[in-house]
Design a protein around this motif. Structure first.
Motif, PDB file in Angstrom:
ATOM      1  N   ASP A  98      39.779  45.751 -73.786  1.00  0.00           N
ATOM      2  CA  ASP A  98      39.346  45.578 -75.139  1.00  0.00           C
ATOM      3  C   ASP A  98      40.165  44.829 -75.824  1.00  0.00           C
ATOM      4  O   ASP A  98      40.248  43.893 -76.873  1.00  0.00           O
ATOM      5  N   ALA A  99      41.835  44.843 -75.755  1.00  0.00           N
ATOM      6  CA  ALA A  99      42.786  44.336 -77.061  1.00  0.00           C
ATOM      7  C   ALA A  99      42.586  43.194 -75.832  1.00  0.00           C
ATOM      8  O   ALA A  99      43.446  42.222 -76.687  1.00  0.00           O
ATOM      9  N   ALA A 100      42.496  42.383 -74.240  1.00  0.00           N
ATOM     10  CA  ALA A 100      42.881  41.442 -74.102  1.00  0.00           C
ATOM     11  C   ALA A 100      41.330  40.858 -74.502  1.00  0.00           C
ATOM     12  O   ALA A 100      41.634  39.232 -74.547  1.00  0.00           O
ATOM     13  N   ILE A 101      40.296  41.615 -74.208  1.00  0.00           N
ATOM     14  CA  ILE A 101      39.648  40.502 -74.851  1.00  0.00           C
ATOM     15  C   ILE A 101      39.190  39.970 -75.908  1.00  0.00           C
ATOM     16  O   ILE A 101      39.044  39.038 -76.589  1.00  0.00           O
ATOM     17  N   ALA A 102      39.377  41.293 -77.360  1.00  0.00           N
ATOM     18  CA  ALA A 102      39.706  40.484 -78.909  1.00  0.00           C
ATOM     19  C   ALA A 102      40.426  39.256 -78.092  1.00  0.00           C
ATOM     20  O   ALA A 102      40.376  39.170 -79.806  1.00  0.00           O
ATOM     21  N   TYR A 103      41.971  39.630 -77.690  1.00  0.00           N
ATOM     22  CA  TYR A 103      42.559  37.921 -77.877  1.00  0.00           C
ATOM     23  C   TYR A 103      41.992  37.035 -77.401  1.00  0.00           C
ATOM     24  O   TYR A 103      42.011  35.704 -77.989  1.00  0.00           O
ATOM     25  N   ALA A 104      41.015  37.328 -76.422  1.00  0.00           N
ATOM     26  CA  ALA A 104      40.652  36.109 -75.910  1.00  0.00           C
ATOM     27  C   ALA A 104      40.158  36.007 -76.987  1.00  0.00           C
ATOM     28  O   ALA A 104      39.233  34.655 -77.266  1.00  0.00           O
TER      29      ALA A 104
END
Length: 206
Positions: A98-104
């Protein structure tokens, strides 16, 4: 670098340094000017990122993310941290996804790129894999999710095929049918993680 050295991993840092020197870092103004020139000449822009390393973002490179969220780390069979590409890798079965998606999403919204490249979509083997016979990931999230997967899909085959019970099923270390199924499950995890990324980000994901 100091965090890696404190873990006896200074050699990894020397081999794989991904933070550029200051004179090679572009400002946002530089980037938008360059992007405008490329776009005028017909280019599409693809930006790099990752689930395992957050696109080598500064707080991944310096270990801040890993220190704040040890539960997000890829782990070997003994619980050891998995280090590759300059620091400790993150697991897609944890909150790191979820953190990587938010960053994307942040990358897309800020830079309006045409696509995103998600790199290193695999579980890296720990440094002592030759000694333990294990790959990764054996983090708590993976162990919990793999057990649930087995109970949902293979409950009747647990004892006769895999030699375990509903109480003892876990990610294996030894080779055999259960480990083969776990390897297949790991691939499914990455596929499902990337599908979740694609559903959340309004541009192509490679």
């Amino acid at each position: 670098r100091d965090r890696l050295r404190s873990r006896g991993l200074g050699d990894v840092y020397k081999r794989q340094m991904h933070t550029p020197r200051e004179e090679f870092v572009m400002t946002d103004s530089d980037w938008f000017n360059a992007a405008g020139i490329y776009r005028k000449n017909g280019f599409r822009i693809i930006m790099y990122t990752s689930i395992t390393n957050m696109g080598h973002r500064a707080d991944w490179n310096n270990g801040t993310i890993q220190d704040a969220h040890p539960e997000w780390l890829q782990r070997g069979p003994g619980g050891e941290e998995v280090v590759a590409f300059g620091n400790r890798n993150l697991c897609p079965n944890t909150g790191a996804l979820d953190a990587a998606i938010a960053y994307a999403k942040q990358l897309y919204e800020k830079y309006r790129v045409d696509a995103l490249m998600f790199d290193n979509n695999f579980f890296q083997a720990p440094r002592n894999a030759a000694e333990t016979g294990g790959a990764s990931c054996y983090c708590r999230a993976c162990r919990t999710k793999f057990r649930a997967y087995m109970l949902q899909n293979y409950r009747d085959q647990l004892e006769p095929v895999f030699g375990v019970t509903a109480q003892t099923v876990d990610i294996p270390v030894a080779n055999g049918p259960l480990k083969n199924l776990w390897i297949d499950w790991r691939n499914r995890c990455w596929g499902e993680a990337l599908e979740k990324v694609r559903a959340a980000v309004p541009v192509p994901v490679f």
